[in-house]
Design a protein around this motif. Structure first.
Motif, PDB file in Angstrom:
ATOM      1  N   GLN A  29      49.360 -56.563  35.008  1.00 12.04           N
ATOM      2  CA  GLN A  29      50.658 -57.177  34.728  1.00 12.04           C
ATOM      3  C   GLN A  29      50.660 -57.846  33.358  1.00 12.04           C
ATOM      4  OE1 GLN A  29      53.696 -57.030  36.448  1.00 12.04           O
ATOM      5  NE2 GLN A  29      54.263 -57.810  34.430  1.00 12.04           N
ATOM      6  N   ASN A  31      48.848 -56.974  30.762  1.00 11.02           N
ATOM      7  CA  ASN A  31      48.925 -55.892  29.769  1.00 11.02           C
ATOM      8  C   ASN A  31      50.335 -55.334  29.678  1.00 11.02           C
ATOM      9  OD1 ASN A  31      46.246 -55.992  28.904  1.00 11.02           O
ATOM     10  ND2 ASN A  31      45.555 -54.616  30.508  1.00 11.02           N
ATOM     11  N   THR A  32      51.014 -55.207  30.802  1.00 18.08           N
ATOM     12  CA  THR A  32      52.405 -54.746  30.794  1.00 18.08           C
ATOM     13  C   THR A  32      53.277 -55.713  30.009  1.00 18.08           C
ATOM     14  OG1 THR A  32      52.152 -53.580  32.887  1.00 18.08           O
ATOM     15  CG2 THR A  32      54.394 -54.201  32.265  1.00 18.08           C
ATOM     16  N   ASP A  33      53.068 -57.017  30.214  1.00 15.06           N
ATOM     17  CA  ASP A  33      53.831 -58.022  29.462  1.00 15.06           C
ATOM     18  C   ASP A  33      53.574 -57.899  27.960  1.00 15.06           C
ATOM     19  OD1 ASP A  33      54.717 -58.950  31.928  1.00 15.06           O
ATOM     20  OD2 ASP A  33      53.400 -60.714  31.934  1.00 15.06           O
ATOM     21  N   ILE A  35      52.657 -55.169  26.342  1.00 15.21           N
ATOM     22  CA  ILE A  35      53.309 -53.936  25.890  1.00 15.21           C
ATOM     23  C   ILE A  35      54.800 -54.167  25.713  1.00 15.21           C
ATOM     24  CG2 ILE A  35      53.941 -51.580  26.579  1.00 15.21           C
ATOM     25  CD1 ILE A  35      51.120 -51.483  27.964  1.00 15.21           C
ATOM     26  N   GLN A  36      55.431 -54.796  26.704  1.00 15.89           N
ATOM     27  CA  GLN A  36      56.871 -55.035  26.641  1.00 15.89           C
ATOM     28  C   GLN A  36      57.250 -55.956  25.494  1.00 15.89           C
ATOM     29  OE1 GLN A  36      57.716 -56.329  30.669  1.00 15.89           O
ATOM     30  NE2 GLN A  36      57.995 -54.221  31.374  1.00 15.89           N
ATOM     31  N   ALA A  37      56.340 -56.855  25.118  1.00 17.63           N
ATOM     32  CA  ALA A  37      56.583 -57.758  23.988  1.00 17.63           C
ATOM     33  C   ALA A  37      56.287 -57.087  22.650  1.00 17.63           C
ATOM     34  CB  ALA A  37      55.733 -59.023  24.146  1.00 17.63           C
ATOM     35  N   GLY A  38      55.751 -55.855  22.678  1.00 15.05           N
ATOM     36  CA  GLY A  38      55.438 -55.146  21.442  1.00 15.05           C
ATOM     37  C   GLY A  38      54.191 -55.649  20.747  1.00 15.05           C
ATOM     38  N   TRP A  82      45.907 -56.921  19.016  1.00 11.32           N
ATOM     39  CA  TRP A  82      47.311 -57.311  19.123  1.00 11.32           C
ATOM     40  C   TRP A  82      47.928 -57.415  17.734  1.00 11.32           C
ATOM     41  CZ3 TRP A  82      46.702 -62.269  22.613  1.00 11.32           C
ATOM     42  CH2 TRP A  82      46.314 -61.886  23.901  1.00 11.32           C
ATOM     43  N   TRP A  93      49.566 -66.433  23.858  1.00 10.54           N
ATOM     44  CA  TRP A  93      49.377 -65.296  24.757  1.00 10.54           C
ATOM     45  C   TRP A  93      48.050 -65.383  25.495  1.00 10.54           C
ATOM     46  CZ3 TRP A  93      52.464 -61.791  26.813  1.00 10.54           C
ATOM     47  CH2 TRP A  93      53.722 -61.601  26.255  1.00 10.54           C
TER      48      TRP A  93
END
Length: 124
Positions: A29, A31-33, A35-38, A82, A93
């Motif tokens: 989750q 990592n998904t966050d 990714i979604q934040a770019g 990142w 983060w």
């Protein structure tokens, strides 16, 4: 700015203990966050140092040492790369990250050199 997020090894990670299902889900989750934040460019976990090798350089000489590599303080269990605005954003983060190990653990944040760093050094 690009930063490398270094997940420090522990005795558990060096022993090859796999994370719990709960931790794997929490990291998934996170990592998904990212990714979604770019922010997330790359990242992976590392096998214990027992499966690695080190190559030492001394002039033209090379020597290879097989793992494990002793004290866990200088070893890594994983990493991310990142793209963040600054170190403060990276720290924010990392503070959101699930604890990557069953017990106490540490994550280090290091800026990566960019082309501009080398250009500035060559004009000094």
């Amino acid at each position: 700015m690009r930063v490398m997020i270094l997940v420090k090894a522990t005795a558990d990670s060096e022993a090859g203990l796999m994370p719990s299902l709960e931790l794997l889900q929490a990291m998934g989750q996170f990592n998904t966050d990212l990714i979604q934040a770019g922010i997330l460019l790359s990242g992976d976990g590392l096998h214990p140092s027992a499966r690695g090798r080190r190559v030492a350089f001394d002039g033209p000489e090379r020597s290879v040492t097989e793992g494990p590599f002793g004290d866990t303080a200088g070893l890594l269990a994983g990493f991310w790369i990142w793209n963040v605005a600054d170190l403060d954003e990276a720290v924010a983060w990392v503070k959101r990250c699930p604890n990557p190990m069953p017990g106490p653990s540490e994550i280090e944040i290091r800026p990566l050199f960019e082309e501009a760093d080398f250009l500035a050094a060559s004009t000094d």
